[in-house]
Design a protein around this motif. Structure first.
Motif, short mmCIF file in Angstrom:
data_model
loop_
_atom_site.label_atom_id
_atom_site.label_comp_id
_atom_site.label_asym_id
_atom_site.label_seq_id
_atom_site.Cartn_x
_atom_site.Cartn_y
_atom_site.Cartn_z
N THR A 141 0.81 -1.23 0.00
CA THR A 141 0.00 0.00 0.00
C THR A 141 0.84 1.27 0.00
O THR A 141 0.28 2.37 -0.03
CB THR A 141 -0.90 0.02 1.25
N SER A 142 2.16 1.16 0.04
CA SER A 142 2.99 2.36 0.21
C SER A 142 2.88 3.29 -0.98
O SER A 142 2.62 2.87 -2.12
CB SER A 142 4.45 1.96 0.41
N GLU A 143 3.14 4.57 -0.72
CA GLU A 143 3.08 5.57 -1.79
C GLU A 143 4.07 5.25 -2.88
O GLU A 143 3.76 5.34 -4.08
CB GLU A 143 3.36 6.95 -1.18
N LEU A 144 5.27 4.82 -2.50
CA LEU A 144 6.31 4.52 -3.48
C LEU A 144 5.91 3.35 -4.37
O LEU A 144 6.04 3.42 -5.60
CB LEU A 144 7.62 4.21 -2.76
N GLN A 145 5.39 2.27 -3.78
CA GLN A 145 5.01 1.11 -4.59
C GLN A 145 3.75 1.38 -5.41
O GLN A 145 3.62 0.89 -6.55
CB GLN A 145 4.85 -0.13 -3.71
N ARG A 146 2.82 2.16 -4.88
CA ARG A 146 1.64 2.52 -5.69
C ARG A 146 2.09 3.24 -6.95
O ARG A 146 1.59 2.99 -8.06
CB ARG A 146 0.70 3.44 -4.90
N ARG A 147 3.06 4.13 -6.78
CA ARG A 147 3.51 4.97 -7.90
C ARG A 147 4.46 4.24 -8.83
O ARG A 147 4.32 4.33 -10.07
CB ARG A 147 4.17 6.23 -7.32
N VAL A 148 5.44 3.50 -8.28
CA VAL A 148 6.52 2.95 -9.09
C VAL A 148 6.25 1.52 -9.55
O VAL A 148 6.56 1.16 -10.69
CB VAL A 148 7.85 3.01 -8.28
N VAL A 149 5.67 0.70 -8.66
CA VAL A 149 5.52 -0.72 -8.96
C VAL A 149 4.18 -1.02 -9.63
O VAL A 149 4.12 -1.73 -10.64
CB VAL A 149 5.69 -1.57 -7.68
N PHE A 150 3.09 -0.50 -9.05
CA PHE A 150 1.77 -0.91 -9.51
C PHE A 150 1.10 0.11 -10.43
O PHE A 150 0.19 -0.24 -11.19
CB PHE A 150 0.85 -1.17 -8.31
N GLY A 151 1.53 1.35 -10.36
CA GLY A 151 0.90 2.38 -11.20
C GLY A 151 -0.58 2.52 -10.90
O GLY A 151 -1.38 2.72 -11.83
N LYS A 152 -0.98 2.44 -9.63
CA LYS A 152 -2.39 2.55 -9.25
C LYS A 152 -2.56 3.65 -8.21
O LYS A 152 -1.64 3.96 -7.45
CB LYS A 152 -2.90 1.23 -8.66
N ASP A 153 -3.76 4.21 -8.18
CA ASP A 153 -4.07 5.19 -7.14
C ASP A 153 -4.58 4.46 -5.91
O ASP A 153 -4.68 3.23 -5.88
CB ASP A 153 -5.08 6.22 -7.65
N VAL A 154 -4.92 5.22 -4.85
CA VAL A 154 -5.36 4.62 -3.60
C VAL A 154 -6.60 3.76 -3.81
O VAL A 154 -6.71 2.65 -3.27
CB VAL A 154 -5.62 5.71 -2.53
N ALA A 155 -7.52 4.24 -4.61
CA ALA A 155 -8.76 3.49 -4.85
C ALA A 155 -8.47 2.14 -5.48
O ALA A 155 -9.07 1.11 -5.11
CB ALA A 155 -9.70 4.30 -5.75
N GLY A 156 -7.52 2.10 -6.41
CA GLY A 156 -7.18 0.84 -7.06
C GLY A 156 -6.53 -0.15 -6.10
O GLY A 156 -6.83 -1.35 -6.12
N ILE A 157 -5.64 0.33 -5.24
CA ILE A 157 -4.98 -0.53 -4.26
C ILE A 157 -5.99 -1.03 -3.24
O ILE A 157 -5.97 -2.21 -2.85
CB ILE A 157 -3.83 0.24 -3.57
N LYS A 158 -6.88 -0.16 -2.80
CA LYS A 158 -7.91 -0.55 -1.83
C LYS A 158 -8.81 -1.62 -2.42
O LYS A 158 -9.18 -2.59 -1.72
CB LYS A 158 -8.73 0.66 -1.40
N GLN A 159 -9.14 -1.51 -3.69
CA GLN A 159 -10.03 -2.49 -4.30
C GLN A 159 -9.39 -3.87 -4.35
O GLN A 159 -10.07 -4.89 -4.18
CB GLN A 159 -10.40 -2.04 -5.73
N ILE A 160 -8.08 -3.92 -4.57
CA ILE A 160 -7.37 -5.21 -4.55
C ILE A 160 -7.57 -5.89 -3.21
O ILE A 160 -7.87 -7.09 -3.13
CB ILE A 160 -5.87 -5.00 -4.84
N ALA A 161 -7.40 -5.14 -2.13
CA ALA A 161 -7.52 -5.69 -0.78
C ALA A 161 -8.95 -6.12 -0.49
O ALA A 161 -9.18 -7.21 0.07
CB ALA A 161 -7.05 -4.67 0.25
N VAL A 162 -9.91 -5.31 -0.86
CA VAL A 162 -11.33 -5.63 -0.58
C VAL A 162 -11.77 -6.84 -1.38
O VAL A 162 -12.47 -7.73 -0.85
CB VAL A 162 -12.22 -4.40 -0.90
N ASP A 163 -11.39 -6.92 -2.64
CA ASP A 163 -11.77 -8.07 -3.46
C ASP A 163 -11.20 -9.36 -2.88
O ASP A 163 -11.88 -10.40 -2.85
CB ASP A 163 -11.25 -7.89 -4.90
#
Length: 572
Positions: A141-163
């Motif tokens: 969920t880190s800012e660095l990995q959202r930006r560099v590794v996954f290319g997703k915003d907070v909503a996209g990362i949260k959806q992965i966890a909820v799903d």
């Protein structure tokens, strides 16, 4: 010079300019600094997963099984056994644990899985038949990995966890229940607190934890990025703000990148955490996970039952080194080869006095200088507490001779003998083992192979009616191998003998100090006598060992006389 290298104001490269300080947490009314740890947390060993994945040669089945058995014997109630969806080896070991591992009913097997549907399905297959296993799912969920590794915003990362949370709880329900759940926002310490809270609360809402089946919310210091107080602030902030806190088990999973994993964990527990994930002696990626054994024994030294059995630290060490194919450093807390060893003379003297005091007081409270824990409590012995090198003092030498050989040297003899040992260690530059020290004492003070005089025998008789209380001591000695008879008078054997020896040698000798004690128990016990003899040039000790205490005393006088003669010869 690389064009990207930061330049300081003085025009010179400045590597530190590449880094930024971790921001402080705005929590002015923090409460953790005034808290203490008064009970053990829930412990979860991750040796078989997080520890194993960091090894140069990952464990095979035998090494894993040996480690698993140790963890059960130590009393772990939660054990992460692997990542069964990642490899066939981990899958097979998970099945072995379920089917043949002999897992008690109060122990939960835990497995890790990424928030990916195909991996979750495989994970459930690995745990079929397990009793209340823990499905530990995670996504970064880190800012660095959202930006560099996954290319997703907070909503996209949260959806992965909820799903993932929805899929896991649905599969658990279809399987008939009996599962426990754990969620980790990986790289929590690199995640903005508001973002971590938003994602965790979304998972909590999906899992719907209850008092009977609480959700483990694991807040890992996946990479240790700041001082331990900041981690504590993050934990207290999350504990205050997460939803449904009463049905949440807040867990710590600290790493040791800054070398402060132990401190961060202890402060995190003060900040409200309930659970700790770590490994034996801190094995793990980079600088390792937090060391659970050190944490547990730290609690133990504060009077808190850690609820882990660390009484056989040598077995724990042996299994760790066998299973991980790693070696524990000599200075590692509580278990290292040298941690119950003192080389410094002042430390040795303090330990020696402390050990005597605690025995005399017969107190249940452990109070020995420089030893925060009784080595016997972890299955170690006192034999190696003090070892002798050129930095060692009289207290250490005295302790060695007393503990290993039953010799209770008078203080002045400790000082005198220490100079002899100091000379040897200075010349050789190495540590002297206990037997070498003992052999040197016997050679120097008892056997004296180069000594001019030897005591053979004696007898006493009254000096006559005109000399009441005075006895004549007739003794047989050898001088350079030639038998001599000497006589002297005194109030007792020691007094009479030293007068006889003084007359024979033409040197004024007198007894300045005397002590003796038994060396063994029983009818065949020998005694040792220590005699400090004063002579015109100073004072010197001698020692004698004999089944007859009087004979031992006279042997000690001869021993001292030999040293007087040796000293006088050296000055000529």
């Amino acid at each position: 010079m690389d064009a990207k290298t930061p330049i300081s104001a003085e025009g010179m490269p400045d590597a530190a300019m590449k880094y930024r300080p971790y921001p402080q947490i705005n929590i002015p009314d923090r409460t953790w600094p005034s808290k203490t740890i008064d009970k053990a947390p829930i412990w979860c060993s991750v040796d078989l997963r997080d520890g194993n994945q960091s090894l140069v040669n990952p464990m095979g089945h035998d090494r894993k099984a040996r480690m698993f058995k140790l963890l059960l014997d130590m009393g772990f109630k939660e054990i992460e056994i692997g990542f069964p969806s990642a490899s066939q080896t981990d899958f097979d070991f998970a099945r072995w644990c379920v089917e043949e591992g002999g897992v008690p009913q109060d122990v939960s097997l835990q497995v890790l899985v990424q928030c990916r549907p195909e991996l979750i399905t495989r994970t459930f297959e690995a745990l079929e038949g397990a009793h209340r296993p823990i499905i530990h799912f995670y996504n970064s969920t880190s800012e660095l990995q959202r930006r560099v590794v996954f290319g997703k915003d907070v909503a996209g990362i949260k959806q992965i966890a909820v799903d993932a949370a929805k899929m896991i709880t649905d599969m658990a329900a279809k399987a008939g229940g009996g599962y426990r759940f754990e969620y980790s926002p990986e790289s929590f310490t690199g995640t903005e607190l508001e973002v971590a809270l938003e994602i965790c609360n979304a998972v909590i809402a999906e899992v719907k934890p209850t008092a009977d089946n609480k959700l483990i919310l694991n807040l890992p210091s996946t990479v240790e990025m700041a001082t331990p107080n900041i981690y504590a602030d993050q934990i207290e902030w999350m504990c205050r703000n997460i939803d449904n806190r009463e049905n949440i088990i807040v867990s710590l999973h600290p790493h040791n990148d800054r070398g402060t994993g132990i401190a961060a964990t202890e402060l995190g527990l003060m900040a409200g955490a309930d659970r700790v994930e770590g490994t034996l002696f801190g094995n793990g990626e980079r600088t390792g996970n937090v060391d659970i054994v050190t944490l547990a024994l730290n609690m133990y030294t504060q009077g808190v039952d850690p609820e882990l059995d660390c009484t056989d630290i040598e077995r724990i060490k042996a299994v760790y080194e066998y299973s991980n194919e790693m070696t524990i450093p000599e200075r590692h807390p509580y278990v290292g080869e040298l941690v119950y060893t003192a080389f410094s003379g002042s430390h040795q003297d303090a330990i020696n006095k402390g050990m005597k005091a605690i025995r005399k007081a017969n107190s249940p409270v452990w109070e020995v200088p420089y030893l925060p824990i009784d080595p016997q409590d972890v299955g170690r012995s006192y034999e190696a507490i003090i070892r002798i090198n050129s930095q060692s003092g009289k207290g250490g030498i005295a302790y060695i001779l007393q503990e290993d050989y039953g010799l209770n040297l008078p203080r002045n003899l400790q000082v005198e003998f220490r100079e002899d040992i100091q000379r040897i260690t200075d010349e050789e530059g190495v540590e002297l083992p206990a037997k070498r020290i003992y052999d040197r004492f016997i050679e120097r003070y008892v056997e004296q192979p180069g000594g001019r005089l030897k005591f053979v025998d004696h007898h006493t008789y009254p000096a006559g009616t005109d000399h009441k209380g005075v006895r004549i001591v007739a003794a047989e000695i050898t001088d350079g191998g030639e038998t001599k008879r000497i006589e002297g008078t005194g109030t007792g054997p020691i007094d009479g003998f030293i007068n006889a020896l003084s007359t024979y040698l033409g040197i004024e000798l007198s007894v300045n100090d005397y002590s003796e004690h038994s060396l063994q128990h029983g009818s065949n016990a020998s005694a040792i006598a220590y005699v400090e003899v004063e002579h015109p040039g100073g004072k010197l000790f001698g020692a004698g060992i004999n089944k007859n205490i009087v004979a031992a005393s006279l042997e000690a006088i001869v021993s001292a006389a030999n040293r007087v003669l040796e000293e006088r010869a050296a000055k000529r």
